[in-house]
Design a protein around this motif. Structure first.
Motif, PDB file in Angstrom:
ATOM      1  N   UNK A 189      22.313 -28.621  30.977  1.00  0.00           N
ATOM      2  CA  UNK A 189      21.116 -28.900  30.392  1.00  0.00           C
ATOM      3  C   UNK A 189      19.944 -28.178  30.866  1.00  0.00           C
ATOM      4  N   UNK A 190      19.692 -27.806  32.163  1.00  0.00           N
ATOM      5  CA  UNK A 190      19.023 -27.194  32.943  1.00  0.00           C
ATOM      6  C   UNK A 190      18.788 -25.365  32.854  1.00  0.00           C
ATOM      7  N   UNK A 191      20.359 -24.778  32.337  1.00  0.00           N
ATOM      8  CA  UNK A 191      20.143 -23.773  32.172  1.00  0.00           C
ATOM      9  C   UNK A 191      19.788 -23.416  30.336  1.00  0.00           C
ATOM     10  N   UNK A 192      20.533 -24.852  29.457  1.00  0.00           N
ATOM     11  CA  UNK A 192      19.919 -24.875  27.874  1.00  0.00           C
ATOM     12  C   UNK A 192      18.510 -24.808  27.528  1.00  0.00           C
ATOM     13  N   UNK A 193      17.552 -25.605  28.158  1.00  0.00           N
ATOM     14  CA  UNK A 193      16.570 -25.359  28.853  1.00  0.00           C
ATOM     15  C   UNK A 193      15.713 -23.600  29.081  1.00  0.00           C
ATOM     16  N   UNK A 194      16.013 -23.556  29.835  1.00  0.00           N
ATOM     17  CA  UNK A 194      15.851 -22.461  29.862  1.00  0.00           C
ATOM     18  C   UNK A 194      16.052 -21.030  29.565  1.00  0.00           C
ATOM     19  N   UNK A 211      22.152 -23.265  19.598  1.00  0.00           N
ATOM     20  CA  UNK A 211      23.089 -24.031  19.253  1.00  0.00           C
ATOM     21  C   UNK A 211      24.657 -24.442  19.892  1.00  0.00           C
ATOM     22  N   UNK A 212      24.988 -23.797  20.528  1.00  0.00           N
ATOM     23  CA  UNK A 212      26.468 -24.175  21.821  1.00  0.00           C
ATOM     24  C   UNK A 212      26.122 -24.936  23.310  1.00  0.00           C
ATOM     25  N   UNK A 213      24.797 -24.601  23.764  1.00  0.00           N
ATOM     26  CA  UNK A 213      23.897 -25.505  24.310  1.00  0.00           C
ATOM     27  C   UNK A 213      23.827 -26.673  23.729  1.00  0.00           C
ATOM     28  N   UNK A 214      23.304 -27.097  22.925  1.00  0.00           N
ATOM     29  CA  UNK A 214      23.226 -28.067  22.530  1.00  0.00           C
ATOM     30  C   UNK A 214      25.347 -29.379  22.045  1.00  0.00           C
ATOM     31  N   UNK A 215      25.592 -28.091  21.667  1.00  0.00           N
ATOM     32  CA  UNK A 215      27.359 -28.671  21.883  1.00  0.00           C
ATOM     33  C   UNK A 215      27.879 -29.344  21.891  1.00  0.00           C
ATOM     34  N   UNK A 216      28.050 -28.548  24.065  1.00  0.00           N
ATOM     35  CA  UNK A 216      28.308 -28.284  24.879  1.00  0.00           C
ATOM     36  C   UNK A 216      27.801 -29.788  25.663  1.00  0.00           C
ATOM     37  N   UNK A 217      26.202 -29.841  25.530  1.00  0.00           N
ATOM     38  CA  UNK A 217      25.641 -31.028  25.829  1.00  0.00           C
ATOM     39  C   UNK A 217      26.388 -32.653  25.284  1.00  0.00           C
ATOM     40  N   UNK A 219      36.073 -29.450  26.979  1.00  0.00           N
ATOM     41  CA  UNK A 219      35.856 -28.489  26.065  1.00  0.00           C
ATOM     42  C   UNK A 219      33.971 -28.557  25.815  1.00  0.00           C
ATOM     43  N   UNK A 220      33.589 -29.668  26.429  1.00  0.00           N
ATOM     44  CA  UNK A 220      31.626 -29.303  26.736  1.00  0.00           C
ATOM     45  C   UNK A 220      31.488 -28.025  28.176  1.00  0.00           C
ATOM     46  N   UNK A 221      32.190 -28.169  28.553  1.00  0.00           N
ATOM     47  CA  UNK A 221      32.401 -27.308  29.444  1.00  0.00           C
ATOM     48  C   UNK A 221      32.654 -26.086  29.608  1.00  0.00           C
ATOM     49  N   UNK A 222      33.448 -24.942  28.551  1.00  0.00           N
ATOM     50  CA  UNK A 222      34.031 -23.837  27.798  1.00  0.00           C
ATOM     51  C   UNK A 222      33.128 -23.806  27.152  1.00  0.00           C
ATOM     52  N   UNK A 279      30.354 -20.169  26.820  1.00  0.00           N
ATOM     53  CA  UNK A 279      30.574 -19.445  25.864  1.00  0.00           C
ATOM     54  C   UNK A 279      28.652 -19.515  25.582  1.00  0.00           C
ATOM     55  N   UNK A 280      28.082 -20.109  26.232  1.00  0.00           N
ATOM     56  CA  UNK A 280      26.678 -20.364  25.517  1.00  0.00           C
ATOM     57  C   UNK A 280      25.928 -19.703  26.872  1.00  0.00           C
TER      58      UNK A 280
END
Length: 246
Positions: free
Chosen positions: A15-20, A89-95, A120-123, A127-128
């Motif tokens: 989640x931190x990586x997604x925000x960044x 988008x991939x990070x949102x799906x992973x979350x 699946x979330x880790x993968x 990818x993100x």
């Protein structure tokens, strides 16, 4: 409990990586003016991003202008936009998938697919992170090539902006979170006992006496009375016949 803590750690890292990644995508500091040669002292600084171009003046004025035409942009900038948006988008799906499969949530509780959802979330986080890493690496390569181009004027040379460094950090954090989630999922699968389906117990074989009824019990003849031989009537009445012995 330890597995739950590991999953929470991986999720918050992702989640931190997604925000960044989102912040790096929106910031205009992808390329900044390089102060080299006769361009050391200047009153204007230019910054270029994926969505806008900004100008900062020494008087404190900061102006930004969005790119008006998408097709007029260079192809590398269009590709960088697409990759960063796809990474977000991939990070949102992973979350979403990771939250569904984590042990601390009530979704699909006591279901064997929980570890698969975490995997699946880790993968998806991996990818993100790879998408973001490819984008910032591509931009870094273009900036370095342009900077050392001898035919390019010194006033048009750029340096790597802060958003690119933020993209590198976000990509590394997303990759770390994805690896932690994948590792927690694999550990859960190894700890899970194998459920062996036991068949119904076999019914015992039918008793032998149900097929063949038992023979009647043997009753010996009554003892001779007064030391006299038994008469024919007594022999026939006791189950023995004289015809069987003649």
């Amino acid at each position: 409990m330890a597995s739950t803590a590991v999953q929470l750690l991986g999720f918050f890292l992702g989640l931190l990586g997604f925000v960044g990644t989102v912040v790096a995508t929106l910031l205009p500091h992808w390329r900044s003016t390089a102060y080299v040669g006769s361009n050391i002292i200047t009153t204007t600084s230019y910054m270029k991003g994926l969505w806008m171009e900004c100008v900062w003046q020494s008087t404190g004025i900061y102006q930004c202008e969005l790119y008006r035409s998408l097709l007029a942009l260079p192809r590398d900038l269009q590709a960088a936009r697409a990759l960063m948006v796809l990474s977000c988008v991939t990070s949102v799906l992973a979350s979403l998938v990771s939250v569904t499969g984590m042990k601390c949530t009530r979704f699909v509780r006591d279901s064997p697919i929980k570890s698969s959802l975490v995997l699946s979330g880790g993968i998806c986080f991996l990818c993100a992170g790879l998408l973001c890493l490819v984008t910032v690496s591509w931009t870094t390569n273009d900036v370095i090539i342009d900077f050392y181009d001898p035919f390019l004027p010194s006033g048009m040379r750029c340096e790597i902006g802060l958003a690119v460094y933020l993209g590198y950090a976000s990509a590394c954090v997303s990759l770390t979170g994805g690896m932690v989630l994948c590792g927690s999922s694999s550990s859960d699968r190894s700890r899970r006992p194998l459920h062996v389906q036991r068949g119904r117990p076999l019914s015992p074989p039918p008793a032998f006496n149900h097929i063949y009824p038992p023979a009647p019990p043997y009753k010996p003849p009554e003892a001779l009375k007064d030391n006299r031989a038994p008469s024919l009537c007594s022999l026939s009445s006791s189950g023995y016949r004289l015809n069987n012995y003649v």
